[in-house]
Design a protein around this motif. Sequence first.
Motif, PDB file in Angstrom:
ATOM      1  N   SER A 123       9.711   7.419   5.713  1.00 50.50           N
ATOM      2  CA  SER A 123       8.377   7.988   5.592  1.00 50.50           C
ATOM      3  C   SER A 123       8.464   9.304   4.836  1.00 50.50           C
ATOM      4  O   SER A 123       9.538   9.925   4.749  1.00 50.50           O
ATOM      5  N   ARG A 135       0.743  10.070   2.416  1.00 51.66           N
ATOM      6  CA  ARG A 135       1.898   9.934   3.305  1.00 51.66           C
ATOM      7  C   ARG A 135       2.087   8.454   3.609  1.00 51.66           C
ATOM      8  O   ARG A 135       1.191   7.795   4.143  1.00 51.66           O
ATOM      9  N   VAL A 136       3.258   7.961   3.271  1.00 55.65           N
ATOM     10  CA  VAL A 136       3.552   6.538   3.378  1.00 55.65           C
ATOM     11  C   VAL A 136       4.658   6.331   4.410  1.00 55.65           C
ATOM     12  O   VAL A 136       5.640   7.076   4.429  1.00 55.65           O
ATOM     13  N   GLU A 137       4.486   5.325   5.252  1.00 56.36           N
ATOM     14  CA  GLU A 137       5.494   4.924   6.233  1.00 56.36           C
ATOM     15  C   GLU A 137       5.787   3.437   6.041  1.00 56.36           C
ATOM     16  O   GLU A 137       4.881   2.612   6.128  1.00 56.36           O
ATOM     17  N   LEU A 182      -3.883   3.006  -0.536  1.00 53.60           N
ATOM     18  CA  LEU A 182      -4.586   3.162   0.731  1.00 53.60           C
ATOM     19  C   LEU A 182      -5.385   1.928   1.123  1.00 53.60           C
ATOM     20  O   LEU A 182      -5.628   1.710   2.318  1.00 53.60           O
ATOM     21  N   ARG A 186      -2.018  -2.550  -0.917  1.00 53.39           N
ATOM     22  CA  ARG A 186      -0.846  -2.380  -0.049  1.00 53.39           C
ATOM     23  C   ARG A 186       0.155  -3.521  -0.192  1.00 53.39           C
ATOM     24  O   ARG A 186       1.353  -3.305  -0.218  1.00 53.39           O
ATOM     25  N   LYS A 216       3.855   0.013   7.088  1.00 54.06           N
ATOM     26  CA  LYS A 216       3.323   0.410   8.379  1.00 54.06           C
ATOM     27  C   LYS A 216       2.053   1.245   8.258  1.00 54.06           C
ATOM     28  O   LYS A 216       1.068   0.999   8.951  1.00 54.06           O
ATOM     29  N   ASP A 217       2.038   2.251   7.381  1.00 52.34           N
ATOM     30  CA  ASP A 217       0.882   3.129   7.313  1.00 52.34           C
ATOM     31  C   ASP A 217       0.873   3.867   5.986  1.00 52.34           C
ATOM     32  O   ASP A 217       1.928   4.115   5.393  1.00 52.34           O
ATOM     33  N   ALA A 218      -0.330   4.187   5.541  1.00 57.23           N
ATOM     34  CA  ALA A 218      -0.533   5.017   4.352  1.00 57.23           C
ATOM     35  C   ALA A 218      -1.844   5.762   4.554  1.00 57.23           C
ATOM     36  O   ALA A 218      -2.891   5.143   4.737  1.00 57.23           O
ATOM     37  N   ARG A 219      -1.782   7.059   4.544  1.00 53.83           N
ATOM     38  CA  ARG A 219      -2.975   7.865   4.812  1.00 53.83           C
ATOM     39  C   ARG A 219      -2.991   9.079   3.900  1.00 53.83           C
ATOM     40  O   ARG A 219      -1.938   9.590   3.492  1.00 53.83           O
ATOM     41  N   LYS A 225      -9.257  13.320   4.737  1.00 56.59           N
ATOM     42  CA  LYS A 225      -9.151  12.042   5.442  1.00 56.59           C
ATOM     43  C   LYS A 225     -10.518  11.446   5.758  1.00 56.59           C
ATOM     44  O   LYS A 225     -10.723  10.229   5.667  1.00 56.59           O
ATOM     45  N   ASP A 229     -11.875   7.807   4.668  1.00 60.60           N
ATOM     46  CA  ASP A 229     -12.277   6.814   5.675  1.00 60.60           C
ATOM     47  C   ASP A 229     -13.629   6.202   5.320  1.00 60.60           C
ATOM     48  O   ASP A 229     -13.839   4.989   5.473  1.00 60.60           O
TER      49      ASP A 229
END
Length: 382
Positions: A123, A135-137, A182, A186, A216-219, A225, A229
Amino acid sequence: MAWNEPGGNNNDPWKNRGGRDQGPPDLDEVFKNILNKFGKFGGGKGGSSDGKGFGLGISLVVGLLVIVWFISGFYTIREAERGVVLRFGEFSHFVEPGLRWKPTFIDSVLPVDVQTVRSLPSSGSMLTEDENVVRVEMEVQYRILEPYKYSFSVTSPETSLSQAFDSAIRYVVGHSKMDDVLTSGREVARQNVREELQAILEPYDMGISIVDMNFKDARPPEEVKAAFDDAIAAQEDEQRFINEAEAYSREIEPRARGQVNRMAEEAQAYKEQSILKAQGEIARFEELLPQYQAAPKVTRSRIYLETLESVYANTSKILVDTKGSGNMLYLPLDKILERQNTSNAPSTNRRTLEGLRNQDPAAENGPQDTGIRSDRLRSGRN
């Protein structure tokens, strides 16, 4: 004055301690005592260390060392592992699962798990192609295929894999736009990271296989944020509306096609029915022509009666008697016919027409006599 200077001064610190003449231990005496003890154990007398007792003691020690060395060589390789055997530090061979033995101090065994699927997370905050920070996980799952290459191709396999994984993620994210990472891109990013990681690991020949890659995640950053959203929610609504429209289209289109096919089949059936009906009329008239040529009057009367029969079969009938007392007689034949079976309707109509013809002989002259009977009916009603 020093304790060891000439003059008879005996100030040796190792002696005369506690009133006794003591000094440092003599190594020769220590070894001699040990050999004497082994000599006694081997059959010597009075603590004498002859050659026979010394040899038996040495043999006993060597035997014990051999037994300990042999027992220490047993080891176990588990079912999911493969053993890499090194002989004097050089690769020798592989060993399969089970109870094994190796010569201690000569061979060394490295057990490597080749069945368990391992995972390595990564990450970090990265800069995208459109100069935004995300931020990428992600997580990579891998399995060891070749234990020797995994153990000796690189110094630290897990560290090398982690660095290669980070490099692949940053490369892919750096060549992608923020919206793609995002939202809808993906899956594409995940696949690109997997391909890039395999390309990086190929020259290292580490003996591992990439099983799966999890995004797993990207935000976005916390400051923006909320706006992102809202953008993601709008895109999800757009996709939902598109799916609903496609579902409605898939529902309406087959129904419309079915109606079109039904109308086409009905039109074709009507066309064939009209053609067959016209052909039947032609055939009927062609059959009547020779009969009419042979007996025109009889044929004309028969056609006239058949026409009246077909007309009266579909209309209500009222009979009025103008002879005799002059009173009007009303006979509701339609009510009578409703009580009868439909199969008897043609015969009833035929008998009614025959009765009219018997009462009015002029009906045999053809259709021109209908005017006379109509005048009679009107005069009767008057």
